[in-house]
Design a protein around this motif. Structure first.
Motif, mmCIF file in Angstrom:
data_model
loop_
_atom_site.group_PDB
_atom_site.id
_atom_site.type_symbol
_atom_site.label_atom_id
_atom_site.label_comp_id
_atom_site.label_asym_id
_atom_site.label_seq_id
_atom_site.Cartn_x
_atom_site.Cartn_y
_atom_site.Cartn_z
ATOM 1 N N CYS A 1 -0.078 8.799 -2.245
ATOM 2 C CA CYS A 1 -1.205 9.674 -2.698
ATOM 3 C C CYS A 1 -2.083 10.381 -1.841
ATOM 4 O O CYS A 1 -2.307 11.551 -2.073
ATOM 5 N N CYS B 1 2.399 8.006 -7.080
ATOM 6 C CA CYS B 1 2.141 6.751 -6.591
ATOM 7 C C CYS B 1 3.224 5.770 -7.274
ATOM 8 O O CYS B 1 3.784 5.128 -6.444
ATOM 9 N N CYS C 1 1.749 3.078 -2.636
ATOM 10 C CA CYS C 1 1.508 3.767 -3.639
ATOM 11 C C CYS C 1 0.189 4.743 -2.986
ATOM 12 O O CYS C 1 0.082 5.782 -3.170
ATOM 13 N N MET C 2 -0.673 3.834 -2.150
ATOM 14 C CA MET C 2 -1.935 4.328 -1.767
ATOM 15 C C MET C 2 -1.480 5.377 -0.560
ATOM 16 O O MET C 2 -2.037 6.420 -0.619
ATOM 17 N N TYR D 1 0.630 -1.119 0.043
ATOM 18 C CA TYR D 1 0.166 -0.005 -0.030
ATOM 19 C C TYR D 1 0.939 1.197 0.069
ATOM 20 O O TYR D 1 0.279 2.192 0.473
ATOM 21 N N GLN E 1 -6.285 2.421 -5.411
ATOM 22 C CA GLN E 1 -6.632 1.545 -4.464
ATOM 23 C C GLN E 1 -6.264 0.179 -4.770
ATOM 24 O O GLN E 1 -6.583 -0.444 -5.839
ATOM 25 N N SER F 1 -6.732 7.958 -0.981
ATOM 26 C CA SER F 1 -6.004 7.837 -2.209
ATOM 27 C C SER F 1 -7.035 7.415 -3.520
ATOM 28 O O SER F 1 -8.070 6.931 -3.435
ATOM 29 N N PRO G 1 -5.218 5.659 3.708
ATOM 30 C CA PRO G 1 -5.116 5.189 2.447
ATOM 31 C C PRO G 1 -6.611 5.292 1.763
ATOM 32 O O PRO G 1 -6.609 5.178 0.424
ATOM 33 N N CYS H 1 -8.052 10.529 -9.739
ATOM 34 C CA CYS H 1 -6.822 10.334 -9.910
ATOM 35 C C CYS H 1 -6.270 11.454 -10.907
ATOM 36 O O CYS H 1 -7.146 11.770 -11.863
#
Length: 138
Positions: free
Chosen positions: A25, A122, A21-22, A19, A41, A38, A35, A116
């Motif tokens: 973000c 991310c 990346c989440m 996670y 997902q 974000s 998270p 996004c």
């Protein structure tokens, strides 16, 4: 001018579900540590030998979410995806319903969508290069 890039997830088989990346973000783009805030997902596919899948914006060339937005808070981004004008958003959720890949989430606290923006934050925090920013080739 550089070509616009879009988010891709070519290496999902390497995803370990960390996670990162989440969290990146949520922290960098949405100024939050949850998270849930974000725009990307990561979800488990379930089962004993489950793998992971990424629910991400596909960077549509003609985004249904932008077409559905009556306030023009979402506008087409050159190269795919959208630009989000948060100050114009009324929180009507029409973009959430219009997203064909269900990659727009709704922040109940702020009453705004989590969209996004194809920024690539991310990708910089993914330890296994599972997600990337790539020039559109279709």
């Amino acid at each position: 001018m550089a070509e616009a890039k879009i988010l891709k997830a070519p290496g999902m088989a390497k995803c370990i579900g960390c996670y990162s990346c989440m969290l990146a973000c949520a922290r960098v783009i949405h100024n939050d540590y949850s998270p849930r805030r974000s725009a990307i997902q990561i979800r488990s596919t379930g089962g004993l030998q489950s793998s992971f899948l990424a629910v991400i914006c596909r960077g549509c060339l003609k985004p249904a979410c932008a077409e559905a937005c009556p306030a023009e808070a979402l506008v087409e981004r050159p190269g795919g995806g959208v630009i989000f004008k948060k100050d114009l958003c009324t929180g009507c959720r029409k973009c959430v319903a219009a997203c064909t890949v269900e990659a727009i989430f709704f922040d109940e606290d702020e009453k705004k969508p989590i969209v996004c923006i194809q920024c690539g934050t991310c990708t910089r925090y993914c330890p296994h290069q599972v997600i990337t920013m790539e020039v559109r080739n279709d």
